[in-house]
Write a protein that holds these residues in place. Structure first.
Motif, PDB file in Angstrom:
ATOM      1  N   TYR A  13       0.941  -1.242  -0.089  1.00 52.50           N
ATOM      2  CA  TYR A  13       0.193  -0.006   0.023  1.00 52.50           C
ATOM      3  C   TYR A  13       0.985   1.232   0.072  1.00 52.50           C
ATOM      4  CZ  TYR A  13      -3.664  -3.133   1.323  1.00 52.50           C
ATOM      5  OH  TYR A  13      -4.446  -4.289   1.540  1.00 52.50           O
ATOM      6  N   SER A  14       0.615   2.040  -1.000  1.00 58.69           N
ATOM      7  CA  SER A  14       1.310   3.322  -0.853  1.00 58.69           C
ATOM      8  C   SER A  14       0.739   4.449  -0.346  1.00 58.69           C
ATOM      9  CB  SER A  14       1.810   3.832  -2.519  1.00 58.69           C
ATOM     10  OG  SER A  14       0.748   3.835  -3.259  1.00 58.69           O
ATOM     11  N   PHE A  15       1.504   5.239   0.594  1.00 59.27           N
ATOM     12  CA  PHE A  15       1.037   6.212   1.147  1.00 59.27           C
ATOM     13  C   PHE A  15       1.550   7.786   0.481  1.00 59.27           C
ATOM     14  CE2 PHE A  15      -0.036   2.871   4.034  1.00 59.27           C
ATOM     15  CZ  PHE A  15      -1.475   3.266   4.573  1.00 59.27           C
ATOM     16  N   THR A  16       0.977   8.521  -0.122  1.00 59.89           N
ATOM     17  CA  THR A  16       1.296  10.004  -0.525  1.00 59.89           C
ATOM     18  C   THR A  16       1.034  10.897   0.446  1.00 59.89           C
ATOM     19  OG1 THR A  16      -0.328  10.287  -1.813  1.00 59.89           O
ATOM     20  CG2 THR A  16       1.175   9.249  -3.002  1.00 59.89           C
ATOM     21  N   PHE A  17       1.925  12.031   0.747  1.00 54.83           N
ATOM     22  CA  PHE A  17       1.798  13.007   1.466  1.00 54.83           C
ATOM     23  C   PHE A  17       2.369  14.277   0.817  1.00 54.83           C
ATOM     24  CE2 PHE A  17       5.331  10.694   2.980  1.00 54.83           C
ATOM     25  CZ  PHE A  17       6.380  11.560   2.754  1.00 54.83           C
ATOM     26  N   GLU A  18       1.933  15.428   1.209  1.00 56.19           N
ATOM     27  CA  GLU A  18       2.623  16.646   1.168  1.00 56.19           C
ATOM     28  C   GLU A  18       3.749  17.075   2.050  1.00 56.19           C
ATOM     29  OE1 GLU A  18      -0.280  19.721  -0.132  1.00 56.19           O
ATOM     30  OE2 GLU A  18      -1.280  18.426  -1.544  1.00 56.19           O
ATOM     31  N   GLU A  19       3.130  17.148   3.196  1.00 55.27           N
ATOM     32  CA  GLU A  19       3.998  17.430   4.447  1.00 55.27           C
ATOM     33  C   GLU A  19       4.300  16.036   5.278  1.00 55.27           C
ATOM     34  OE1 GLU A  19       2.440  20.080   7.248  1.00 55.27           O
ATOM     35  OE2 GLU A  19       1.888  21.468   5.557  1.00 55.27           O
ATOM     36  N   LYS A  20       5.646  15.707   5.504  1.00 57.29           N
ATOM     37  CA  LYS A  20       6.093  14.541   6.156  1.00 57.29           C
ATOM     38  C   LYS A  20       5.082  14.235   7.412  1.00 57.29           C
ATOM     39  CE  LYS A  20      10.903  13.839   4.811  1.00 57.29           C
ATOM     40  NZ  LYS A  20      12.003  13.311   5.253  1.00 57.29           N
ATOM     41  N   PRO A  21       4.551  13.105   7.458  1.00 56.36           N
ATOM     42  CA  PRO A  21       3.802  12.732   8.569  1.00 56.36           C
ATOM     43  C   PRO A  21       4.525  12.643   9.903  1.00 56.36           C
ATOM     44  CG  PRO A  21       4.024  11.112   7.179  1.00 56.36           C
ATOM     45  CD  PRO A  21       4.347  12.092   6.531  1.00 56.36           C
ATOM     46  N   GLU A  22       4.082  12.853  11.075  1.00 55.82           N
ATOM     47  CA  GLU A  22       4.702  12.795  12.394  1.00 55.82           C
ATOM     48  C   GLU A  22       5.244  11.245  12.561  1.00 55.82           C
ATOM     49  OE1 GLU A  22       3.249  12.477  16.979  1.00 55.82           O
ATOM     50  OE2 GLU A  22       2.153  13.763  15.816  1.00 55.82           O
ATOM     51  N   GLY A  23       6.471  11.207  13.051  1.00 59.97           N
ATOM     52  CA  GLY A  23       7.460  10.057  13.194  1.00 59.97           C
ATOM     53  C   GLY A  23       8.072   9.470  11.935  1.00 59.97           C
ATOM     54  N   LEU A  24       7.707   9.965  10.915  1.00 62.74           N
ATOM     55  CA  LEU A  24       8.380   9.424   9.673  1.00 62.74           C
ATOM     56  C   LEU A  24       9.994   9.409   9.434  1.00 62.74           C
ATOM     57  CD1 LEU A  24       7.927   7.943   6.882  1.00 62.74           C
ATOM     58  CD2 LEU A  24       7.887  10.121   5.852  1.00 62.74           C
TER      59      LEU A  24
ATOM     60  N   THR B 194      -9.087   6.244   2.355  1.00 61.41           N
ATOM     61  CA  THR B 194      -9.178   4.792   1.831  1.00 61.41           C
ATOM     62  C   THR B 194      -7.721   4.559   1.268  1.00 61.41           C
ATOM     63  OG1 THR B 194      -9.942   5.667  -0.135  1.00 61.41           O
ATOM     64  CG2 THR B 194     -11.689   4.848   1.435  1.00 61.41           C
ATOM     65  N   ILE B 195      -7.394   3.282   1.441  1.00 59.23           N
ATOM     66  CA  ILE B 195      -6.285   2.675   0.849  1.00 59.23           C
ATOM     67  C   ILE B 195      -6.674   1.671  -0.257  1.00 59.23           C
ATOM     68  CG2 ILE B 195      -4.591   3.347   2.537  1.00 59.23           C
ATOM     69  CD1 ILE B 195      -4.539   0.606   3.566  1.00 59.23           C
ATOM     70  N   SER B 196      -5.875   1.421  -1.155  1.00 59.58           N
ATOM     71  CA  SER B 196      -6.149   0.373  -2.002  1.00 59.58           C
ATOM     72  C   SER B 196      -4.690   0.033  -2.809  1.00 59.58           C
ATOM     73  CB  SER B 196      -7.114   0.712  -3.148  1.00 59.58           C
ATOM     74  OG  SER B 196      -7.047  -0.153  -4.195  1.00 59.58           O
ATOM     75  N   GLU B 197      -4.524  -1.514  -3.235  1.00 59.19           N
ATOM     76  CA  GLU B 197      -3.290  -1.607  -3.776  1.00 59.19           C
ATOM     77  C   GLU B 197      -3.129  -1.414  -5.235  1.00 59.19           C
ATOM     78  OE1 GLU B 197      -2.628  -6.302  -4.306  1.00 59.19           O
ATOM     79  OE2 GLU B 197      -4.748  -6.041  -3.326  1.00 59.19           O
ATOM     80  N   VAL B 198      -4.288  -0.904  -5.696  1.00 59.50           N
ATOM     81  CA  VAL B 198      -4.155  -0.345  -7.292  1.00 59.50           C
ATOM     82  C   VAL B 198      -4.465   1.026  -7.418  1.00 59.50           C
ATOM     83  CG1 VAL B 198      -4.654  -2.645  -8.211  1.00 59.50           C
ATOM     84  CG2 VAL B 198      -6.684  -1.177  -7.416  1.00 59.50           C
ATOM     85  N   ASP B 199      -5.127   1.518  -6.447  1.00 55.82           N
ATOM     86  CA  ASP B 199      -5.737   3.064  -6.573  1.00 55.82           C
ATOM     87  C   ASP B 199      -4.941   3.844  -5.665  1.00 55.82           C
ATOM     88  OD1 ASP B 199      -8.016   2.247  -8.110  1.00 55.82           O
ATOM     89  OD2 ASP B 199      -9.077   1.908  -6.474  1.00 55.82           O
ATOM     90  N   PRO B 200      -4.630   5.222  -6.136  1.00 57.14           N
ATOM     91  CA  PRO B 200      -3.935   6.062  -5.182  1.00 57.14           C
ATOM     92  C   PRO B 200      -4.537   6.280  -3.850  1.00 57.14           C
ATOM     93  CG  PRO B 200      -4.727   7.243  -7.001  1.00 57.14           C
ATOM     94  CD  PRO B 200      -5.145   5.784  -7.331  1.00 57.14           C
ATOM     95  N   PHE B 201      -3.712   6.590  -3.017  1.00 58.09           N
ATOM     96  CA  PHE B 201      -4.159   6.842  -1.569  1.00 58.09           C
ATOM     97  C   PHE B 201      -4.956   8.026  -1.398  1.00 58.09           C
ATOM     98  CE2 PHE B 201      -3.183   9.125   2.679  1.00 58.09           C
ATOM     99  CZ  PHE B 201      -3.842   8.301   3.394  1.00 58.09           C
ATOM    100  N   GLU B 202      -6.372   8.031  -0.630  1.00 61.89           N
ATOM    101  CA  GLU B 202      -6.972   9.229  -0.777  1.00 61.89           C
ATOM    102  C   GLU B 202      -7.252   9.287   0.796  1.00 61.89           C
ATOM    103  OE1 GLU B 202     -10.546   8.809  -3.020  1.00 61.89           O
ATOM    104  OE2 GLU B 202      -9.400   8.607  -4.826  1.00 61.89           O
ATOM    105  N   GLY B 203      -6.577  10.307   1.279  1.00 60.56           N
ATOM    106  CA  GLY B 203      -6.873  10.610   2.830  1.00 60.56           C
ATOM    107  C   GLY B 203      -5.838  11.455   3.582  1.00 60.56           C
ATOM    108  N   GLU B 204      -5.611  11.245   4.679  1.00 59.78           N
ATOM    109  CA  GLU B 204      -4.303  11.762   5.287  1.00 59.78           C
ATOM    110  C   GLU B 204      -3.853  10.921   6.237  1.00 59.78           C
ATOM    111  OE1 GLU B 204      -4.299  15.714   8.665  1.00 59.78           O
ATOM    112  OE2 GLU B 204      -5.851  15.351   7.445  1.00 59.78           O
ATOM    113  N   ILE B 205      -2.486  11.098   6.240  1.00 66.05           N
ATOM    114  CA  ILE B 205      -1.902  10.166   7.344  1.00 66.05           C
ATOM    115  C   ILE B 205      -1.701  10.978   8.557  1.00 66.05           C
ATOM    116  CG2 ILE B 205       0.628   9.160   7.658  1.00 66.05           C
ATOM    117  CD1 ILE B 205       0.791   9.413   4.768  1.00 66.05           C
ATOM    118  N   ILE B 206      -1.952  10.311   9.756  1.00 64.69           N
ATOM    119  CA  ILE B 206      -2.025  10.850  11.041  1.00 64.69           C
ATOM    120  C   ILE B 206      -0.658  10.756  11.493  1.00 64.69           C
ATOM    121  CG2 ILE B 206      -3.122  11.142  13.549  1.00 64.69           C
ATOM    122  CD1 ILE B 206      -5.714  10.069  11.979  1.00 64.69           C
ATOM    123  N   SER B 207      -0.248   9.710  11.679  1.00 63.78           N
ATOM    124  CA  SER B 207       1.052   9.298  12.338  1.00 63.78           C
ATOM    125  C   SER B 207       1.451   7.869  11.708  1.00 63.78           C
ATOM    126  CB  SER B 207       1.034   9.449  13.879  1.00 63.78           C
ATOM    127  OG  SER B 207       0.424   8.210  14.032  1.00 63.78           O
TER     128      SER B 207
END
Length: 118
Positions: A73-84, A100-113
């Protein structure tokens, strides 16, 4: 003579159809109804979820976590998430996110930590 007349009539009908189709407009939606539906979507994706797995790859804008079923699962972000900054390739981590995450679709959401697990 008849063929010429038929071709002219068909051409006129085609032009009328194109002009009539281009002149149609979609009905405008009520802004109050639109605002309520967008609010509902935002509230529906605000649920916090977790994924535990192994870090396979870290880049400046994304990272990949593979779970226990070998599903990446790939997680994309604009600002580095806490703990990375404390994570490196091969570490076992728990990612807290919304969306939502998917193995084929791009990540749609926000990484909290993202936290390293033992």
């Amino acid at each position: 003579m008849k063929k010429k007349l038929i071709v002219i009539v068909m051409g006129m009908m085609l032009c009328m159809g194109l002009l009539g189709g281009c002149g149609q407009t979609e009905p405008k939606q009520d802004s109050a109804a639109t605002g309520n539906s967008e609010t509902g979507k935002q509230e529906g994706t605000a649920e916090e979820k977790e994924l535990t797995g192994t870090i396979d790859e870290i880049k400046d804008f994304m990272f990949v976590v593979t779970d226990e079923n070998d599903t990446p699962y790939s997680f994309t972000f604009e600002e580095k998430p806490e703990g990375l900054e404390n994570i490196s390739d091969g570490d076992t981590v728990t990612v807290k996110y919304t969306g939502t995450i998917s193995e084929v679709d791009p990540f749609e959401g926000e990484i909290i930590s993202i936290e390293k697990t033992k």
